[in-house]
Design a protein around this motif. Sequence first.
Motif, PDB file in Angstrom:
ATOM      1  N   GLY A  14    -102.328 107.418  -5.270  1.00 33.66           N
ATOM      2  CA  GLY A  14    -101.219 106.990  -3.902  1.00 33.66           C
ATOM      3  C   GLY A  14    -102.407 105.865  -3.660  1.00 33.66           C
ATOM      4  O   GLY A  14    -102.071 105.535  -1.836  1.00 33.66           O
ATOM      5  N   TYR A  15    -103.498 106.082  -3.867  1.00 32.90           N
ATOM      6  CA  TYR A  15    -104.535 104.952  -3.044  1.00 32.90           C
ATOM      7  C   TYR A  15    -105.014 103.614  -3.449  1.00 32.90           C
ATOM      8  O   TYR A  15    -104.129 103.411  -4.703  1.00 32.90           O
ATOM      9  CB  TYR A  15    -105.571 105.779  -3.380  1.00 32.90           C
ATOM     10  N   THR A  16    -105.201 103.128  -3.324  1.00 36.80           N
ATOM     11  CA  THR A  16    -105.802 101.583  -3.817  1.00 36.80           C
ATOM     12  C   THR A  16    -107.467 102.493  -4.457  1.00 36.80           C
ATOM     13  O   THR A  16    -108.423 102.945  -3.572  1.00 36.80           O
ATOM     14  CB  THR A  16    -106.349 100.867  -2.661  1.00 36.80           C
ATOM     15  N   LEU A  17    -108.067 101.287  -5.555  1.00 39.68           N
ATOM     16  CA  LEU A  17    -109.035 101.968  -6.466  1.00 39.68           C
ATOM     17  C   LEU A  17    -109.902 100.607  -6.556  1.00 39.68           C
ATOM     18  O   LEU A  17    -109.269  99.646  -7.240  1.00 39.68           O
ATOM     19  CB  LEU A  17    -109.324 102.822  -7.512  1.00 39.68           C
ATOM     20  N   PRO A  18    -111.212 100.874  -6.081  1.00 39.28           N
ATOM     21  CA  PRO A  18    -111.803 101.385  -5.782  1.00 39.28           C
ATOM     22  C   PRO A  18    -111.915 101.039  -4.334  1.00 39.28           C
ATOM     23  O   PRO A  18    -111.229 100.771  -3.965  1.00 39.28           O
ATOM     24  CB  PRO A  18    -113.656 101.232  -6.509  1.00 39.28           C
ATOM     25  N   CYS A  19    -112.231 102.044  -3.775  1.00 40.44           N
ATOM     26  CA  CYS A  19    -111.869 102.676  -2.147  1.00 40.44           C
ATOM     27  C   CYS A  19    -112.923 103.867  -2.231  1.00 40.44           C
ATOM     28  O   CYS A  19    -113.532 104.813  -2.555  1.00 40.44           O
ATOM     29  CB  CYS A  19    -110.801 103.376  -2.064  1.00 40.44           C
ATOM     30  N   GLU A  20    -113.178 103.379  -0.302  1.00 42.50           N
ATOM     31  CA  GLU A  20    -113.800 105.181   0.513  1.00 42.50           C
ATOM     32  C   GLU A  20    -113.322 105.351   1.142  1.00 42.50           C
ATOM     33  O   GLU A  20    -112.513 104.585   2.331  1.00 42.50           O
ATOM     34  CB  GLU A  20    -115.320 104.616   0.606  1.00 42.50           C
ATOM     35  N   TYR A  21    -113.325 106.380   1.482  1.00 42.82           N
ATOM     36  CA  TYR A  21    -113.067 106.850   3.235  1.00 42.82           C
ATOM     37  C   TYR A  21    -114.482 107.769   3.790  1.00 42.82           C
ATOM     38  O   TYR A  21    -114.906 108.463   3.096  1.00 42.82           O
ATOM     39  CB  TYR A  21    -111.648 107.392   3.223  1.00 42.82           C
ATOM     40  N   SER A  22    -114.159 108.107   5.059  1.00 52.02           N
ATOM     41  CA  SER A  22    -114.724 108.742   5.763  1.00 52.02           C
ATOM     42  C   SER A  22    -114.408 109.848   6.836  1.00 52.02           C
ATOM     43  O   SER A  22    -113.985 108.776   7.924  1.00 52.02           O
ATOM     44  CB  SER A  22    -116.400 108.467   6.236  1.00 52.02           C
ATOM     45  N   TYR A  23    -115.036 110.947   7.482  1.00 51.26           N
ATOM     46  CA  TYR A  23    -114.380 111.226   8.552  1.00 51.26           C
ATOM     47  C   TYR A  23    -115.852 112.754   8.834  1.00 51.26           C
ATOM     48  O   TYR A  23    -116.774 112.357   8.854  1.00 51.26           O
ATOM     49  CB  TYR A  23    -113.849 112.689   8.376  1.00 51.26           C
ATOM     50  N   THR A  24    -115.257 112.577  10.009  1.00 49.72           N
ATOM     51  CA  THR A  24    -116.527 113.453  10.727  1.00 49.72           C
ATOM     52  C   THR A  24    -115.940 114.362  10.788  1.00 49.72           C
ATOM     53  O   THR A  24    -114.754 114.813  10.952  1.00 49.72           O
ATOM     54  CB  THR A  24    -117.065 113.004  12.658  1.00 49.72           C
ATOM     55  N   PHE A  25    -117.353 115.615  11.265  1.00 48.33           N
ATOM     56  CA  PHE A  25    -116.462 117.112  11.182  1.00 48.33           C
ATOM     57  C   PHE A  25    -117.662 118.142  12.168  1.00 48.33           C
ATOM     58  O   PHE A  25    -118.808 117.379  12.027  1.00 48.33           O
ATOM     59  CB  PHE A  25    -117.135 117.759   9.341  1.00 48.33           C
ATOM     60  N   THR A  26    -117.444 118.838  12.446  1.00 49.49           N
ATOM     61  CA  THR A  26    -118.674 119.643  12.808  1.00 49.49           C
ATOM     62  C   THR A  26    -118.443 120.899  11.879  1.00 49.49           C
ATOM     63  O   THR A  26    -117.281 121.118  11.200  1.00 49.49           O
ATOM     64  CB  THR A  26    -118.344 120.163  14.201  1.00 49.49           C
ATOM     65  N   ALA A  27    -119.716 121.647  11.968  1.00 46.22           N
ATOM     66  CA  ALA A  27    -119.908 123.211  11.399  1.00 46.22           C
ATOM     67  C   ALA A  27    -121.465 124.332  12.728  1.00 46.22           C
ATOM     68  O   ALA A  27    -121.863 123.688  13.257  1.00 46.22           O
ATOM     69  CB  ALA A  27    -120.403 122.547  10.185  1.00 46.22           C
ATOM     70  N   THR A  28    -120.828 125.367  12.811  1.00 46.51           N
ATOM     71  CA  THR A  28    -121.119 126.356  13.339  1.00 46.51           C
ATOM     72  C   THR A  28    -122.288 127.234  11.879  1.00 46.51           C
ATOM     73  O   THR A  28    -121.648 127.557  10.932  1.00 46.51           O
ATOM     74  CB  THR A  28    -120.872 126.668  14.412  1.00 46.51           C
ATOM     75  N   ALA A  29    -122.757 127.917  12.567  1.00 46.07           N
ATOM     76  CA  ALA A  29    -123.697 129.413  11.645  1.00 46.07           C
ATOM     77  C   ALA A  29    -122.688 130.469  11.948  1.00 46.07           C
ATOM     78  O   ALA A  29    -122.794 129.976  13.253  1.00 46.07           O
ATOM     79  CB  ALA A  29    -125.823 129.157  12.046  1.00 46.07           C
ATOM     80  N   ASN A  30    -123.198 131.384  11.496  1.00 48.40           N
ATOM     81  CA  ASN A  30    -122.791 132.517  11.807  1.00 48.40           C
ATOM     82  C   ASN A  30    -123.336 133.429  12.197  1.00 48.40           C
ATOM     83  O   ASN A  30    -124.271 133.043  12.016  1.00 48.40           O
ATOM     84  CB  ASN A  30    -121.594 133.193  10.352  1.00 48.40           C
TER      85      ASN A  30
END
Length: 190
Positions: free
Chosen positions: A174-190
Motif C-alpha cells: 500500500g505504498y509507493t516505492l521507493p519512498c521515505e517518511y519521517s516522524y518526530t518523537f520524544t523519550a525520557t529516562a526511567n
Amino acid sequence: MRSLLALLGVAPLACGDSGGGSGGASETSTSTGPASTAEPTAAVPTSSTGGGSDIEPKSGTWTYGGSTIVDNSCGGDPPTDPAGNFTITVTSPGKFTVNDGDFDEAFECTYSGDSYSCPDRIVSTYKDPNIDATVTSSLDVDGTLLSATEVDGTQTVKLTCTGASCALAASSLGYTLPCEYSYTFTATAN
C-alpha cells in the motif's frame, strides 16, 4: 505482522508486536543498534545550549513518549508510534548505543553539545518467496538532548525495492516505492 512493522521502520523504535512473520515469507532483520518500534529511535545530543559542554544522556532504560508524522512520500498511513522501552548505554565521550529488544544488535549514535545523530542503517530486508522483489528498510535518527534524561528527535525511514516485481510488492504494502517518511518523537529516562 512483525516482519511488516520491522520493514516499515517501526520495529526499530519499539513496536512491541511479538507476532511472527507472514505465512511463507522470509524475513531478515539486521541492525546496528537498538531503536524502538518506535523502532523508530532514541535521541542523543546535537547542539549545545550555552557554554559548549556536551550533555551526556543517562545510561539505562528509557521510554518513548509519542510521535508525529512530519513528512511522507510513501502514501498510506505508515506506522510511527514508538512504544515501550529501550536502553541507552554511554560507551565513550561523544558516543552511546541504543538497544531495543526488536533488534539483534545495538546501534551506535554520536553526540556533541545537545545534539545527537544515529547514522542511516538497514533495519530489515523482506523477501517474499513467491515474487521477485526484496524490500529493504533503513532509518536514521537525529535529535536534541534536552537534558541528561529527556530527548526529542526525528526518525527517517527509507523503503527501497529490488527485483522485477517491485510494483506488485508496493501494491501489497500500500505504498509507493521507493519512498521515505519521517516522524518526530520524544523519550525520557526511567
